[in-house]
Design an enzyme around this catalytic site. Sequence first.
Site, short mmCIF file in Angstrom:
data_model
loop_
_atom_site.label_atom_id
_atom_site.label_comp_id
_atom_site.label_asym_id
_atom_site.label_seq_id
_atom_site.Cartn_x
_atom_site.Cartn_y
_atom_site.Cartn_z
CE LYS A 182 -4.37 1.23 0.17
NZ LYS A 182 -5.57 0.58 -0.40
CG ASP B 274 -7.37 3.59 -0.85
OD1 ASP B 274 -7.96 2.50 -0.77
OD2 ASP B 274 -7.36 4.41 0.10
CG ASN C 232 -14.34 3.53 -7.44
OD1 ASN C 232 -14.04 2.46 -6.94
ND2 ASN C 232 -14.67 3.64 -8.72
#
Length: 444
Positions: free
Chosen positions: A126, A166, A240
């Site tokens: 990440k 993200d 999203n």
Amino acid sequence: MSYVNEVIERITKENPGEDEFHQTLNEVYSSIEVAVEQNEAQYRKDALLERLANPERQIKFRVPWVDDEGQVQVNTGYRVQFNSAIGPYKGGLRFHPSVNIGIIKFLGFEQIFKNALTGLPIGGGKGGSNFDPKGKSDREIMSFCQSFMNELYRHIGQDQDVPAGDIGVGGREIGYLYGQYKRITKQYEGVLTGKGLTFGGSLARTEATGYGLLYFADEMLKANNETFEGKTVTVSGSGNVAIYAIEKAHQLGAKVVTASDSTGWVYDPEGIDVALLKDIKEVRRLRMSDYAAERPSAEYHEGRGVWSVEADIALPCATQNEVTIDDAKDIVSNNYIALAEGANMPTTLEATKYLQDNGILFGPAKAANAGGVAVSALEMSQNSERLSWTFEEVDNKLHAIMQNIFKQLDETSKKYEQDKDYVAGANIAGFEKVVDAMQSQGIV
Ligand code: NDP
């Protein structure tokens, strides 16, 4: 003290101030204890839990860029390459002012198990930055993305580490990041996912996390003799994940009556108008207050409050720790039947326990929102093949992956006599896969 508790204590002490990482470490390690006990001596000798909780590598870098006034701004960039036992590191980039190493490590740690559950060959990672894209011009976003990639490029590659989006990183940002990667490296390769459809993106990637959440929740409901048909659903967020969760919930015959952003939320008893929401958020980049202004049936409320609305199913799709113990009490007293997590760790540990103890079906993020990364992995396959699959092909594969994820959780929770504890099912099933690969690869 048990091996699990010893490791939680040691890792927490060695990584001070990383609250979100400590929270997920506690959640995951406490719930896998029953599986660890069966091999405790070997795992202890191999320091397996210590290795799993220490990233293989974490990178922190300076991101200087110039704003529209000519002022130089400096942000911090991160990439945590957590675990590559089952494939190249894979996980999104988050651009949000709250980002720090603890948040990136929490997300990266979760990603290891989530990616394992998809059954696809992807490890966990990440990254992101404390950059705030809100209110920035397109030129400022591009300038930031290019500077971010000027450092990140040396750490990533299609067989090494493949970032995606993200919070705060959507198609626009991925485009700028990809352009800069290509310019620096001269490589046209699948190094990022979530790309535009004209340059290697996959159909259905935009919809994948939200649709996948509904496919997962639908399986969970069916296994408990329920369906979405005719149900009322509350959703938080309007990004999203939230938008496509709402769209699929409507397709499955439910009515979604809420959506939110960090300033406020709307209650729309006629059901959220998805076309208007997409136009407001994806095209005009406005706020939920603007949605309410343009939709006569919607009421706008400042602040938080989505979970106080009476409904049957809750789908938190905004951010971490947005469902607190007080919200959990509201959810139980309003007779909800289920909660499935679209965001990463949106429910606090205390709230999760309260919901589970009160018989609410609970679908944990690392299973329920794995659809996004699953389709990202399908995007990688298409890039390697230099082919593009149809929307239907990708959507069918996504549906099958989400059904299979629920099946793994269900079977694993039964195997360890924790029937319907899908948190334990997800953690143990993911853990067993990763650990098997780690042990086969020796002490690395
Ligand atoms: P977006 O940036 O598209 O949307 C985020 C939404 O959450 C926005 O409505 C935003 O409101 C709101 N939000 C963000 N931070 C806060 C906050 N601190 N308080 C209240 N609301 C907040 O992000 P995504 O939809 O992509 O991601 C949402 C969640 O889903 C995250 O937890 C992410 O990690 C997770 N996720 C995303 C995946 C993906 O494929 N996109 C895959 C798997 C998980 P505002 O506009 O006001 O900031």
